[in-house]
Design a protein around this motif. Structure first.
Motif, mmCIF file in Angstrom:
data_model
loop_
_atom_site.group_PDB
_atom_site.id
_atom_site.type_symbol
_atom_site.label_atom_id
_atom_site.label_comp_id
_atom_site.label_asym_id
_atom_site.label_seq_id
_atom_site.Cartn_x
_atom_site.Cartn_y
_atom_site.Cartn_z
ATOM 1 N N ILE C 126 0.812 -1.213 0.000
ATOM 2 C CA ILE C 126 0.000 0.000 0.000
ATOM 3 C C ILE C 126 0.846 1.265 0.000
ATOM 4 O O ILE C 126 0.714 2.102 -0.892
ATOM 5 N N PRO C 127 1.766 1.448 0.967
ATOM 6 C CA PRO C 127 2.553 2.689 0.922
ATOM 7 C C PRO C 127 3.478 2.743 -0.287
ATOM 8 O O PRO C 127 3.755 3.824 -0.807
ATOM 9 N N LEU C 128 3.952 1.591 -0.740
ATOM 10 C CA LEU C 128 4.821 1.594 -1.913
ATOM 11 C C LEU C 128 4.067 2.125 -3.118
ATOM 12 O O LEU C 128 4.578 2.935 -3.894
ATOM 13 N N TYR C 129 2.820 1.698 -3.247
ATOM 14 C CA TYR C 129 2.004 2.189 -4.349
ATOM 15 C C TYR C 129 1.846 3.691 -4.257
ATOM 16 O O TYR C 129 1.921 4.413 -5.248
ATOM 17 N N ILE C 130 1.640 4.178 -3.039
ATOM 18 C CA ILE C 130 1.464 5.622 -2.861
ATOM 19 C C ILE C 130 2.737 6.364 -3.249
ATOM 20 O O ILE C 130 2.686 7.418 -3.896
ATOM 21 N N VAL C 131 3.887 5.827 -2.852
ATOM 22 C CA VAL C 131 5.158 6.458 -3.224
ATOM 23 C C VAL C 131 5.301 6.495 -4.737
ATOM 24 O O VAL C 131 5.632 7.532 -5.325
ATOM 25 N N ARG C 133 3.017 6.385 -6.880
ATOM 26 C CA ARG C 133 2.022 7.304 -7.447
ATOM 27 C C ARG C 133 2.481 8.739 -7.288
ATOM 28 O O ARG C 133 2.366 9.543 -8.198
ATOM 29 N N LEU C 135 5.438 9.817 -7.203
ATOM 30 C CA LEU C 135 6.525 10.075 -8.150
ATOM 31 C C LEU C 135 6.022 10.094 -9.590
ATOM 32 O O LEU C 135 6.810 10.215 -10.518
ATOM 33 N N LEU C 137 4.841 7.707 -11.413
ATOM 34 C CA LEU C 137 5.369 6.623 -12.233
ATOM 35 C C LEU C 137 4.300 5.606 -12.617
ATOM 36 O O LEU C 137 4.576 4.657 -13.346
ATOM 37 N N LEU C 146 12.121 0.599 -11.576
ATOM 38 C CA LEU C 146 12.773 1.318 -10.485
ATOM 39 C C LEU C 146 12.538 0.745 -9.087
ATOM 40 O O LEU C 146 13.478 0.609 -8.329
ATOM 41 N N PRO C 147 11.308 0.425 -8.709
ATOM 42 C CA PRO C 147 11.122 -0.091 -7.348
ATOM 43 C C PRO C 147 11.932 -1.348 -7.080
ATOM 44 O O PRO C 147 12.251 -1.650 -5.940
ATOM 45 N N GLY C 148 12.288 -2.060 -8.116
ATOM 46 C CA GLY C 148 13.057 -3.279 -7.916
ATOM 47 C C GLY C 148 14.475 -3.140 -8.429
ATOM 48 O O GLY C 148 15.113 -4.135 -8.746
ATOM 49 N N TYR C 217 0.900 -1.816 -11.249
ATOM 50 C CA TYR C 217 1.254 -0.449 -11.623
ATOM 51 C C TYR C 217 0.808 -0.027 -13.012
ATOM 52 O O TYR C 217 0.755 1.158 -13.302
ATOM 53 N N LEU C 218 0.529 -0.983 -13.897
ATOM 54 C CA LEU C 218 0.124 -0.605 -15.244
ATOM 55 C C LEU C 218 -1.386 -0.661 -15.379
ATOM 56 O O LEU C 218 -2.029 -1.582 -14.899
#
Lengths: 528, 303, 294
Positions: C126-131, C133, C135, C137, C146-148, C217-218
């Motif tokens: 959840i917070p990763l998605y927010i980050v 978003r 940015l 991306l 990038l996240p990986g 993400y897509l």
């Protein structure tokens, strides 16, 4: 209301359809003054890929000035993505949701509250008034998503399907009770010793599929979590099946079937794939599941055995002499579309959704482009144009899926008053896949009074839902470990009493209380 | 100690290294540490629209619920045992494979076996489990084999005593080839001269392995083992869901499958996060312990 | 004495080959089975007639997959994501692993601990998605690579290998006036071909098989990698039973034919099998030793 051959009520407002069709789309003002794109997220079934801006969506645009931009997500992982989008409040304009999502997230404010717009939705209001079940989808009294209403859906449900040709061949009469069924299958087992007459596929719900489909017919019930509705629509109540004596008797029957080697010894682990294989290779002769599959399997069987016939039989009578079964829900499809609370200009979106509930909108989203892919018959009902359907005669996996995908139509696409069987039957008849067996099938199911319509669960308050979940988490874990022991004869059925006692200790009665209280609330609200 | 006398000089000497390290470090800050506030969800009654900033705090409520669940100990036990069994077999297997392959003289055979051995890694879990089920079914080869030898076969998938074996064996099959690649690469870095010298001294083959090969790849083995021990409290649910059933819950039901079933009854992010945090913290403790132990015996540690 | 050793040695070689042959058989047969099912006739597969040889061979399943235009675009997406992603991975991982491998890197233990911690403590999706978003991306390729950018597990393995390079090499480079960046570029990396090849393989395969990040993400179908569509096909009906589907309308025969599923698996596996031999030549022994001599 007149009932046609499929047991479906002919819409009373057919005259409206004729009037609209005569008028033509261009005569009315478009829904949206200027071009607008709405993002719609829905689940993509592998058999019906979602096309961007397919003919149906083009037609929608022509009529309403609204472009649909799809964000299709593979069905295999739809839940995962949906949960994350919901949890991070990153929804598209319109998103496909299930009742569970509304229960979980309705009160948080991610979805646009819709009750306030009902007065502006003449088309939807007709359904709102005609289908009381919609009230069951409310969360804390508020409507948070528009349910996809089924249009002309033929009704069927899990039912017993047996190899009629083998019964005939060996002079075994069609069983009319469950006991007769058991002896019929035992006889077949004696004739074909390598067979497993009754094949079952497993499911990973808290309740195994065998119990989910068969218990109700045997006189008890278990639904998908254990709680099920017992009795008639007006005065029935919720019961936690696995904690009742009737359930024990149902287990006794299944244990007999297992012991007689009639029930597949692998029933607890058989995958869908293996189940299909059992039935299409002739290793099994009977199943009690989604009865429509019998027709597909017969087609496969006939490639090797031209006389094979897997056909549904009327529901057998249980030990109380009663015949009972449950249809799948055929008025509400189980899917709803919710609107993002943050969407711009919600009024336009509401108008658009209402248009999708209209006959005109429904015709387009289920049959494509008027005049090109469908025409209206004498009664004003849409019919596919044969020359168009002909192009897909040899399509895989089936002509109807290919057509749906090509046009962007029907229930699996974005339609709010959606067809499924109506279009499928039309296409099957036009491409010649329809066989007299199909007619027989629908006749038998239609004529069988044992089926009842399913009852939609009442909405629970968030505290009630929390408590119910808490109870079920450990209760169903305990029960899941017990069922097979009794069916497979590891423990004698009479010892099931102890399981019942345990279940009661773990909260089964409290669970019943929760559901029945909610039911009482719902009934009171429907009266007022 | 951190600000000792030579600090200035040490910092300057590492100057360029800091430059090099800066970019990946920023990556970690942005994509791993920034989102870490999500852990707080475990201590709240998370409301999506209110976000983490606005949700109510409930302290250790979720942890309490999890720890007092009637099945808690069973789940922990099953998770640990399944991981330990897996570790005992699945960990050494790729090492043994790499060593055996190393002994093969023909390069062609080596390449062939290696390429083939990692193929199962690419078959998705769903398909692998489907194959396992088919294999053990009443009309499958195992039944046939046992019956052929005059025994009374039963479906092992229904027997809780066999679940761990089935899980581990299928896991070894799927991962032995792929996991051996790392060790194979490690073998390449061993100085050939050491072998030549030892052979001239008349060393036998097993002696070579014991005194040159194994010590040569020991740093890799050590790190891999420490990391594996840190994962002892965590096990993925997908494969277990596909292989278990009510009859095998006794040994097969682990923390993740229980939480998954719970999630089916209704989403509960806070609870799931709390359970995840619980597993992570224990994992960290195990990791730190394993690291200390490794360093104590003179092996390379993680930090 | 020598002949005894030779006999023991020979016996071992034979036993070794037998064990390896058994391994080969056990790993090849299932894939072989998948292969023959994928070219067999659908109905025969449903009936379970396929055992050792394909029945009524037909490439129909493959044709169906490839006739779907979406798959072609998805394939090219996958290739782009894999190449870009792997390059980014190698770049970031090396930059991370090298300093951590140097004993004279001040703060080394602390940094390693901070990074290793991320393997266990995570805020969740959840917070990763927010980050991601925040940015901006979301729905771009960058959200996939990038996240990986650094897989900590892989990076640690890389670090272990870098640590194996003798300090003497560093010293002599230092004496020659090279700074750390040059040492990394001109000495360490060329000597680390086996590990770089391994990492390329690991990361590339990770990207090739990944579908979860793309799923989350897509949003635009045109950007999907091929795994998303293929997984939908392969998993169809397996988990369908899991959903508590009250009142789902019935006659959708949702089961996807098994030969189709298996064709899809073959399509995913074959490219990797073909690519691997190119990397294998870097798994040559003594790649580093030559450098010490020379």
């Amino acid at each position: 209301m007149k009932r046609n051959r499929n047991g479906v009520a002919v819409p009373v407002f057919a005259f409206l359809a004729a009037a609209l069709a005569a008028q033509g789309a261009s005569a009315q003002a478009k829904i949206s003054a200027k071009e607008r794109t709405l993002t719609v997220m829905l689940s993509e079934n592998a058999n019906q890929p979602v096309k961007e801006f397919a003919p149906a969506q083009q037609e929608i645009f022509r009529n309403t000035n609204i472009k649909i931009h799809f964000e299709p997500v593979p069905a295999s992982n739809y839940e995962d993505k949906k949960k994350i989008l919901l949890a991070t409040d990153s929804l598209p304009d319109i998103i496909s949701v299930k009742q569970q999502d509304l229960n979980d997230f309705g009160s948080t404010g991610v979805f646009l509250p819709l009750t306030q717009y009902l007065k502006d939705m003449p088309n939807f209001r007709k359904f709102w008034e005609a289908i009381p079940e919609i009230r069951s989808t409310l969360v804390d009294g508020e409507l948070y998503a528009f349910p996809v209403v089924a249009r002309g859906e033929a009704r069927n449900g899990p039912g017993p399907v047996i190899r009629m040709d083998l019964l005939e061949k060996h002079g075994i009469p069609v069983p009319r009770t469950w006991d007769e069924l058991l002896s019929a299958l035992a006889k077949l087992k004696a004739i074909y010793p390598d067979s497993v007459p009754w094949s079952v596929r497993k499911a990973n719900n808290p309740i195994p599929r065998l119990i989910n489909t068969t218990m109700y017919m045997l006189g008890s019930g278990a639904g998908t979590t254990g709680i099920y509705y017992e009795g008639d629509e007006k005065s029935g109540r919720y019961v936690f099946g696995p904690a009742t004596k009737e359930f024990k008797e149902g287990l006794r029957f299944l244990a007999r079937a297992f012991e007689a080697k009639v029930l597949d010894p692998d029933y607890a682990v058989t995958t869908s794939q293996q189940w299909t294989q059992n039935l299409t290779s002739g290793r099994s002769f009977f199943f009690n599941d989604n009865s429509g599959f019998g027709l597909n399997y017969t087609n496969d069987l006939r490639k090797k055995e031209p006389n094979a016939k897997l056909q549904v039989i009327p529901i057998p009578a249980n030990s109380n002499g009663a015949r009972r079964a449950e249809f799948f829900n055929t008025r509400l499809s189980g899917i709803s579309f919710a609107i993002n609370a943050k969407t711009k200009d919600p009024r336009t979106v509401i108008k658009f959704i209402d248009w999708l509930y209209s006959k005109e909108g429904s015709d387009i989203t289920n049959f494509g482009v008027p005049g090109q892919t469908f025409t209206l018959d004498a009664k004003g009902e849409p019919r596919f144009v044969p020359s168009y359907v002909d192009k897909f005669k040899d399509a895989r996996p089936s002509p109807y899926y290919a057509i749906y995908s090509d046009l962007g139509i029907t229930k699996l696409n974005f339609s709010l008053w959606a067809v499924n069987t109506v279009s499928q039957f039309q296409i099957e008849k036009l491409t010649g896949t329809w066989s007299p067996l199909y007619d027989d099938y629908w006749k038998i199911v239609d004529a069988d009074a044992a089926y009842r319509d399913p009852v939609m669960d009442p909405p629970l308050s968030s505290d009630e839902a929390e408590r119910a979940k808490e109870i079920l988490a450990s209760l169903s874990t305990m029960l899941a470990q017990e069922y097979d022991k009794f069916i497979m004869g590891v423990k004698p059925v009479d010892q099931y009493d102890e399981v019942i006692r345990n279940a009661r200790k773990m909260g089964s009665e409290e669970l019943e209380g929760i559901y029945n209280k909610a039911l009482a609330r719902l009934r009171a609200s429907m009266k007022g | 100690m951190l600000f000792g006398p030579d600090v200035g000089m040490k910092l300057r000497r590492s100057g360029y290294l800091y430059l090099i390290f800066a970019l990946p470090f920023i990556y970690y800050l942005v994509f791993h540490y920034a989102p870490m506030y999500g852990i707080l969800i475990a201590f709240q009654k998370y409301n999506i629209v209110k976000g983490i900033g606005g949700s109510k705090w409930v302290g250790f409520l979720h942890f309490g619920r999890f720890l007092s669940d009637p099945y808690f100990w069973k789940l922990v036990r099953n998770t640990l045992l399944l991981n330990i069994y897996n570790l005992a077999i699945s960990f050494p297997a790729p090492i043994v494979l790499a060593l055996l392959l190393n002994e093969v003289r023909s390069n062609g055979v080596k390449r062939f076996v290696q390429s083939v051995s990692y193929l199962p890694h690419f078959i998705s879990t769903v398909v692998v489990c489907g194959m396992v089920v088919n294999f053990l079914a009443s009309d499958g080869p195992i039944y046939g084999l046992i019956a052929g030898f005059g025994g009374k076969p039963s479906n092992f998938l229904l027997d809780p005593r066999w679940f761990r074996t089935i899980y581990v064996v299928s896991d070894v099959w799927q991962t032995i080839g792929w996991n051996s690649i790392v060790y194979f690469a490690a073998l390449c870095t061993i100085d050939q001269e050491l072998y030549e010298a030892a052979l001239m001294d008349g060393a036998g083959r097993f002696s070579l392995v014991r005194h040159i090969t194994l010590p040569g790849i020991m740093p890799t083995i050590s790190i891999m083992l420490i990391l594996a021990l840190g994962k002892l409290m965590t096990i993925g649910f997908e494969k277990i869901i596909l292989l278990y059933n009510g009859s095998t819950y006794e040994t097969a039901d682990v923390i993740s499958t229980y939480v998954y079933r719970r999630g089916l009854l209704g989403a509960d992010f806070s609870y799931a996060t709390a359970v995840g945090l619980f597993q992570s913290v224990i994992g960290l403790v195990l990791l730190a312990t394993a690291n200390k132990a490794a360093k104590a015996v003179g092996e390379t540690g993680l930090w | 004495m020598n002949s005894q050793k030779k006999l023991g040695s020979r016996a071992f070689d034979v036993a070794n080959l037998i064990a390896l042959a058994a391994l080969v058989f056990v790993t090849i047969y299932p894939l072989y089975y998948i292969g023959i099912v994928s070219i067999s006739d659908g109905t025969a597969v449903n009936r379970g007639d396929v055992r050792l040889l394909p029945v009524d061979p037909t490439f129909e399943a493959y044709l169906t997959v490839f006739r779907n235009k979406d798959i072609w675009r998805a394939y090219s997406n996958t290739i782009i994501y894999t190449v870009a992603g792997t390059l980014i991975n190698l770049f970031f991982s090396s930059l991370c692993a090298y300093p951590l491998s140097r004993k004279d890197f001040y703060g080394r233990s602390v940094f390693t601990f901070i990074i290793a911690l991320t393997m266990f403590l995570s805020g969740g999706m959840i917070p990763l998605y927010i980050v991601v978003r925040k940015l901006r991306l979301i729905d771009t390729m960058w959200a996939l690579v990038l996240p990986g950018a650094v897989n900590t597990f892989n990076m640690i393995i890389m670090r272990t290998f870098f640590q194996g390079i003798p300090a003497s090499l560093h010293e002599s480079a230092r004496i020659d006036g090279a700074n750390d960046i040059r040492v990394l570029r001109s000495i360490v990396l060329p000597l680390s071909m086996p590990i770089m090849a391994t990492m390329t393989l690991f990361y590339a395969v990770q990207h090739w098989n990944s579908f979860f990040n793309a799923l989350i993400y897509l949003n635009t179908k045109a950007k999907y990698p091929v795994q998303i569509m293929l997984r939908n096909i392969v998993v169809a009906s397996e988990f369908a039973d899991q959903q508590a589907d009250i009142g789902s309308v019935s006659t959708n025969f949702n089961v996807v034919a098994q030969n189709y599923k298996y064709a899809v698996i073959m399509i995913t596996v074959l490219p990797i099998i073909c690519a691997y031999p190119f990397l294998q030549k870097h798994f040559a022994k003594g790649a580093m030793i030559g450098a010490i001599k020379g």
